[in-house]
Design an enzyme around this catalytic site. Structure first.
Site, PDB file in Angstrom:
ATOM      1  CG  ASP A 173      -1.961  -1.005   1.256  1.00  0.00           C
ATOM      2  OD1 ASP A 173      -1.946  -1.886   0.367  1.00  0.00           O
ATOM      3  OD2 ASP A 173      -2.828  -0.936   2.143  1.00  0.00           O
ATOM      4  CG  HIS A 201       2.357   0.108   4.339  1.00  0.00           C
ATOM      5  ND1 HIS A 201       2.122  -0.810   5.340  1.00  0.00           N
ATOM      6  CD2 HIS A 201       1.194   0.780   4.151  1.00  0.00           C
ATOM      7  CE1 HIS A 201       0.859  -0.677   5.751  1.00  0.00           C
ATOM      8  NE2 HIS A 201       0.288   0.280   5.045  1.00  0.00           N
TER       9      HIS A 201
HETATM   10 ZN    ZN Z   1      -2.485   3.026   3.269  1.00  0.00          ZN
END
Ligand code: ZN
Length: 488
Positions: A312, A454
């Protein structure tokens, strides 16, 4: 019988007939309604809108079910693997079991599978997840049973079931069930039979199992030694879960049973050659003289183990690129949930991501918390990002993930993409420590996991190779979220 009685008897028959007709009609109507309702349930689940439904307690629970079954032959003659999947908004499952030529074996396996299903449904009922369950979320309950087969000599087959029950929370309960059978006789065999019922032999096995666990470096500092002592006492029922794999007895302990859950399933290996004198003749054959007959052990049906890595908050000019290179190295496909306002600036990275075969998801325009903004703002966040991705790559994103996982019914009704959450949160954004990435994956790993990471933290890129390496060794195939069977 007088006239009056006869008349009354005639009336009684009339009443019975009328009652029957009325009852049948009512039943037919009820059935039609239930059937329509269940159609509605399916439609609403597919469209990701609609009311909460509750198939678990439904009068006709199976009408809404869509069970698919596939039968696969194995390299072991006479043994087939059955793969059964139920897609359901509440009680999805994906299970494998085997079919053999032996009625005894088949019956035992059937019992294990049906017990597992009812255990799973009971847990769901008890935990009351039904009420809280949000059918529009992809974070559903899941029962997953995989099977591994290990042939030994010509006639023996060990069957090892691994059962994962994942409720909406991230906790996965992992348990093992095993079975050893003789293909020629069709009978199952337990340890007591292999050791000829000898209590002294059992004491010897119990000591070997205990020391195998204590000597294992991976388990060090994680073992509950009191529990280990108790569960390896020389009682036959302490040694029910075992297989014969590569000429060794392998004993299994469930996740969290004798060691911290982070270790997962714990095993102890005892080589058959070290206990040769304790074995019954049939098992001694082929061990002592070194002419061991082994079929090549089948791969642990690795084609069926899948994991979806997700990243993400990118794209990031250097970290995403490092991650893409690592993914290529391990022939892994992943899903990237992009923040829209970064897409144009790092267009090269996004194009590269698509060209290397990864999936692109929408993660809003400005990483907005959608539950805090107006419906119009939600739509703008989505639309702007879709357009930015389309402009750069020529295609729209295929999935959506809300920042912070923040969503509610209203937000979801506005999103016309599959909403993908995760089943394993690595907390990489919090730890920022490469060495913590693998342990956090290991701790909760299960088949069809969706792992949240991430691609804006260097520590994630630094720790990723250990994760890829580990999962590859475990036989996982790295797929995009849309390739996970549950989203097909
Ligand atoms: Zn996020």
């Amino acid at each position: 019988m007088n006239n009056k009685d006869r008349k009354f008897g005639g009336r009684l028959i009339d009443i019975v007939l009328i009652t029957t007709i009325v009852t049948l009609t009512v039943l037919a109507i009820i059935f039609t309604i239930a059937n329509n309702e269940s159609n509605y349930q399916n439609v609403s689940a597919n469209n990701e809108i609609g009311k909460q439904t509750n198939p678990v307690n439904s009068v006709f629970p199976d009408i809404s079910s869509s069970v698919t079954q596939e039968i696969v032959t194995t390299s072991i003659n006479g043994v087939q693997i059955v793969k059964e999947t139920l897609k359901d908004p509440i009680k999805s499952y994906s299970i494998q079991y085997i079919k053999t030529n032996s009625e005894t074996v088949n019956a035992e396996i059937k019992k294990y599978i049906s017990d597992s299903k009812s255990q799973y449904e009971n847990i769901i009922r008890l935990k009351n997840t039904v009420e809280e369950h949000d059918i529009t979320s992809n974070l559903v309950n899941k029962l997953n049973i995989t099977v591994e087969l290990y042939p030994h000599q010509k006639q023996y087959v060990s069957v090892v079931f691994t059962k994962n029950i994942t409720l909406q929370s991230n906790n996965t309960d992992t348990t093992i069930h095993t079975l050893l059978f003789n293909k020629e006789t069709g009978k199952t065999i337990d340890l007591e039979q292999i050791l000829n019922g000898d209590g002294k032999s059992l004491i010897s096995i119990s000591e070997k199992v205990r020391s195998s666990i204590l000597k294992n470096k991976t388990y060090q500092n994680h073992v509950y030694s009191d529990t280990l002592t108790k569960l390896t006492e020389s009682k036959w029922n302490n040694f029910e879960r075992f297989s014969i794999k590569n000429n060794s007895l392998v004993f299994y302990f469930n996740k969290g049973e004798i060691a911290n859950s982070s270790i997962g399933v714990t095993t102890a290996t005892v080589s058959l050659s070290t206990i040769y004198p304790l074995l019954i003749k049939e098992f001694q054959a082929g061990i002592k003289d070194g002419t061991v007959i082994t079929n090549p052990p089948p791969k642990a049906d690795s084609t069926n183990k899948k994991v979806a890595l997700t990243f993400d908050d990118g794209p990031h000019p250097t970290i995403t690129m490092e991650i893409l290179d690592l993914l290529d190295k391990y022939d892994a496909k992943a899903t990237f949930f992009l923040v829209g306002n970064r897409v144009e600036e790092y267009a090269d990275v996004v194009i590269d991501t698509v060209e290397r075969g990864h999936e692109i998801g929408n993660h809003t325009w400005s990483h907005a918390k959608l539950t805090n903004i107006s419906p119009k703002q939600v739509l703008d966040q989505l639309k702007q990002t879709n357009i930015a991705i389309k402009n750069v790559t020529g295609q729209y994103p295929t999935v959506f993930r809300p920042p912070y996982g923040a969503k509610n019914q209203e937000v979801i009704s506005l999103i016309n993409l599959p909403v993908v959450m995760w089943t394993i949160d690595t907390l990489d954004w919090k730890y920022r420590d490469a060495s913590k990435l693998l342990p956090s994956v290991k701790e909760s790993m299960h088949n069809n996991a969706i792992i949240l990471m991430h691609d804006i933290h260097q520590s994630t890129a630094d720790g990723l190779e250990s994760v890829l390496k580990y999962l590859k060794e475990q036989g996982y195939e790295f797929v995009t979220v849309s390739e996970l069977s549950q989203y097909k």
